[in-house]
Design a protein around this motif. Structure first.
Motif: not given
Length: 358
Positions: A135, A213, A217, A227, A230, A304
């Protein structure tokens, strides 16, 4: 993996303050945890004759996105397929050496492995592992809202040539902004400690922080940052594997059934994770595979990453070779690869018949 292992110093302090280990998909090893590398599901292992004997698999870097390794090990899926697995710590260089000589049959990693393949490391992509885990953050009150706002700005990365740098370069170039240093349209500044990168963002020394990540996050969850990119949802990368399984070319050639069996174990684990994300995270926490305490966030991230389920493998059948070609093309376009993408895929990807060795 994704140097997929966070490239972040000061892990102990960070684990205390955030309760989470900063890792990406493959790369620098971290200190051994208290995990004894003995699977909880020992009854399965005890009943199985190890057709393929003892093997080492890098799986002690603490990467949350490496959950399929931990689950295949802990739930006995490796054992079911005939392997007596030892999870080891291994640097990027150790992985390359092991893949070349066949002592390490398989590893997970992002497309930062592609230049190594181009430089004749004897390894091939054999399957996809999961979707995005990077991110880009800006301060919550920043006027920056997307890629079009980045011209003339400073972007923090973990290292020049690393995956966040590559991803940012592709994103910029696809949107009409040169990522080449000589053009001066953006400036990349490397930080080998994610805390320092975030501190630089806070102070205004950089405008954007490109972070692996779960660290990205974690920072987003503080409410101090927003953000703007992504990897798993941006149109440039969405729906594509960013992390793959790489097999030793030597083992593929000499014992293809061995690689097929390993992929079956990984597929079982991926399917199990897709169906049981909360339980998968609890196993990771209980067994200290990754030093993470925020279960809610961990479950969110595991979902995710979109680990492919049995349905995905059998029905959707995301095309691994097509994803390799896509990223090879994008990396070729920005100068990170020198080989024609079609020729690169012929060298880098091999589809494995999963029925081999059954």
């Amino acid at each position: 993996m994704k140097k997929r292992s966070g490239k972040i110093a000061g892990l102990t302090a960070l684990a205390i303050t955030l309760g989470i280990l900063l890792t990406a998909c493959a790369g620098k090893p971290v200190e051994e945890s208290n995990n004894s590398a003995t699977p909880a599901n020992t009854s399965t292992a005890a009943r199985v004759e190890f057709k393929y004997g003892k093997i080492d698999i890098p799986g002690k870097d603490g990467a949350l996105c490496g959950v399929p390794i931990y689950i295949a090990y802990d739930k006995g899926f490796f054992a079911e397929e005939g392997f007596d697995v030892t999870l080891i710590s291994a640097s990027a260089e150790t992985r390359k050496i092991g893949l070349n000589n066949g002592t390490i049959p398989i590893v997970n990693g992002d497309f930062q492995f592609f230049p190594s393949i181009e430089n004749d490391v004897k390894v091939k992509v054999v399957d996809g592992l999961h979707n995005g885990c990077i991110k880009f953050l800006v301060k919550k009150d920043s006027p920056i809202s997307g890629v079009k706002d980045l011209k003339g700005l400073k972007i923090g990365i973990d290292e020049v040539g690393g995956t966040p740098h590559q991803v940012a370069s592709v994103w910029l170039e696809k949107n009409g902004i040169s990522a080449k240093p000589e053009d001066g349209e953006v400036t990349f500044l490397p930080f080998d400690d994610g805390n320092l990168e975030v501190e630089a963002l806070k102070k205004g020394d950089i405008d954007v922080a490109a972070l692996w990540d779960p660290f990205g996050s974690v920072q987003e969850k503080t409410g101090n940052y927003k953000v703007i990119f992504d990897l798993s949802t941006d149109p440039t990368f969405a729906g594509k594997y960013c992390c793959f399984l790489y097999a030793s070319e030597k083992v593929l050639s000499e014992e293809p059934g061995k690689i097929a069996a390993l992929l079956r174990a990984y597929n079982k684990a991926q399917n199990w994770i897709a169906e049981n994300p909360e339980e998968a995270v609890q196993i990771v926490i209980d067994r200290k595979y990754s030093a993470i305490e925020d279960k809610e966030l961990a479950v969110e991230l595991v979902k995710h990453y979109q680990y492919p389920s049995k349905h995905d493998h059998e029905v959707n059948k995301q095309d691994v070779g097509k994803d390799v070609l896509y990223f090879a093309t994008e990396l070729y376009n920005i100068g990170y690869l020198k080989t024609n993408p079609d020729e690169f895929v012929k060298k880098a990807y091999q589809k494995v018949d999963l029925t081999l060795g059954k």
